[in-house]
Motif scaffolding. Structure first.
Motif, short mmCIF file in Angstrom:
data_model
loop_
_atom_site.label_atom_id
_atom_site.label_comp_id
_atom_site.label_asym_id
_atom_site.label_seq_id
_atom_site.Cartn_x
_atom_site.Cartn_y
_atom_site.Cartn_z
N ARG A 1 13.98 2.16 9.68
CA ARG A 1 15.08 1.50 8.97
C ARG A 1 15.66 2.41 7.89
NH1 ARG A 1 15.11 -4.27 6.02
NH2 ARG A 1 17.33 -4.32 5.71
N GLY A 2 14.80 3.13 7.16
CA GLY A 2 15.25 4.13 6.20
C GLY A 2 15.86 3.59 4.93
N LYS A 3 15.52 2.42 4.50
CA LYS A 3 16.09 1.84 3.27
C LYS A 3 15.10 2.02 2.11
CE LYS A 3 19.65 -0.19 5.34
NZ LYS A 3 20.99 -0.31 5.02
N LEU A 4 15.18 1.13 1.14
CA LEU A 4 14.33 1.19 -0.05
C LEU A 4 12.85 1.12 0.31
CD1 LEU A 4 14.10 1.18 -3.14
CD2 LEU A 4 14.26 -1.31 -3.04
N GLU A 5 12.52 0.32 1.33
CA GLU A 5 11.11 0.21 1.74
C GLU A 5 10.56 1.56 2.17
OE1 GLU A 5 13.55 -1.50 3.44
OE2 GLU A 5 13.33 -3.55 2.74
N HIS A 6 11.39 2.37 2.80
CA HIS A 6 10.99 3.71 3.22
C HIS A 6 10.62 4.56 2.01
CE1 HIS A 6 11.70 7.93 4.33
NE2 HIS A 6 11.24 7.58 5.51
N LEU A 7 11.44 4.50 0.98
CA LEU A 7 11.16 5.28 -0.22
C LEU A 7 9.89 4.82 -0.91
CD1 LEU A 7 14.76 5.48 -1.74
CD2 LEU A 7 13.51 7.29 -0.56
N VAL A 8 9.69 3.53 -0.98
CA VAL A 8 8.50 2.99 -1.64
C VAL A 8 7.25 3.34 -0.84
CG1 VAL A 8 7.33 0.86 -2.31
CG2 VAL A 8 9.75 1.15 -2.81
N THR A 9 7.31 3.20 0.47
CA THR A 9 6.15 3.47 1.31
C THR A 9 5.74 4.93 1.27
OG1 THR A 9 6.82 1.68 2.76
CG2 THR A 9 5.21 3.21 3.63
N THR A 10 6.70 5.82 1.30
CA THR A 10 6.38 7.25 1.27
C THR A 10 6.11 7.76 -0.13
OG1 THR A 10 8.74 7.79 1.22
CG2 THR A 10 7.65 7.80 3.37
N GLY A 11 6.44 6.98 -1.15
CA GLY A 11 6.18 7.36 -2.54
C GLY A 11 7.18 8.34 -3.09
N LYS A 12 8.38 8.35 -2.55
CA LYS A 12 9.41 9.31 -2.98
C LYS A 12 10.41 8.65 -3.93
CE LYS A 12 9.04 12.14 1.09
NZ LYS A 12 9.68 12.71 2.25
N PHE A 13 9.92 8.13 -5.02
CA PHE A 13 10.81 7.59 -6.03
C PHE A 13 10.39 8.14 -7.38
CE2 PHE A 13 7.48 4.60 -5.05
CZ PHE A 13 6.95 4.27 -6.27
N GLU A 14 11.32 8.17 -8.31
CA GLU A 14 11.08 8.81 -9.59
C GLU A 14 10.40 7.86 -10.56
OE1 GLU A 14 14.23 11.03 -11.24
OE2 GLU A 14 15.04 11.56 -9.28
N GLY A 15 9.68 8.44 -11.50
CA GLY A 15 9.02 7.66 -12.52
C GLY A 15 7.71 8.32 -12.92
#
Length: 165
Positions: free
Chosen positions: A97-111
């Motif tokens: 799907r490649g949406k927000l869930e993808h970023l959260v699952t792979t851990g590729k978000f800033e913080g």
């Protein structure tokens, strides 16, 4: 459900089906997002055996091994395998799907990372279950649906063989 699961007038196959249809879904609620550690896996396997022992009216003081109980019930352990297979299917869906869930699952978000030991991530748990491959290999396999399905089918059949040993 105790009266149904322990009723001797109902066949064991019907009672196992009732366990699978009514109790296991409650036990596995929200399992797609779980990170299954060894401790949680042991608790789930113990709960599965507890239900079988109750169905067969085997008291916990009786010194019967889990293998003997499984043979009596003519059943294999399936709870962990079912959870892992469905988690892999959910991961497939989220990654494609490649949406927000993808970023959260792979851990590729800033913080900032929190202090202390880092929590186990979903990808870490699946990487240990899927084998000694890297997470990047898993993400590449997800993009090819046929390869991913073959990988999951192979792993679940391997898990079946491991349970028999």
């Amino acid at each position: 459900m105790k009266t149904i699961l322990t009723n001797k007038h109902i066949s064991i196959e019907t009672r196992k089906r009732a366990l699978q249809c009514y109790i296991e879904p409650v036990l596995m609620y929200g399992y797609e997002a779980w990170t299954i550690s060894k401790q949680i896996q042991n608790k789930l396997e113990a709960r599965e055996m507890w239900f079988l022992r109750r169905m067969l009216r085997i008291p916990w003081t009786t010194k019967k091994t889990n293998e003997r109980v499984l043979n009596e019930a003519n059943k294999r352990r399936s709870l962990i395998r079912t959870i892992r297979k469905r988690q892999a299917t959910f991961l497939d869906h989220v990654m494609r799907r490649g949406k927000l869930e993808h970023l959260v699952t792979t851990g590729k978000f800033e913080g900032k990372r929190s202090r202390g030991r880092q929590r186990e991530k979903i990808m870490d748990g699946l990487a240990t279950w899927l084998g000694p491959g890297k997470v990047s290999d898993i993400l590449a396999a997800v993009k090819d649906r046929d390869l991913w399905r073959d990988m999951i089918a192979t792993l679940t059949s391997k898990a079946l063989d491991d349970d028999d040993d």
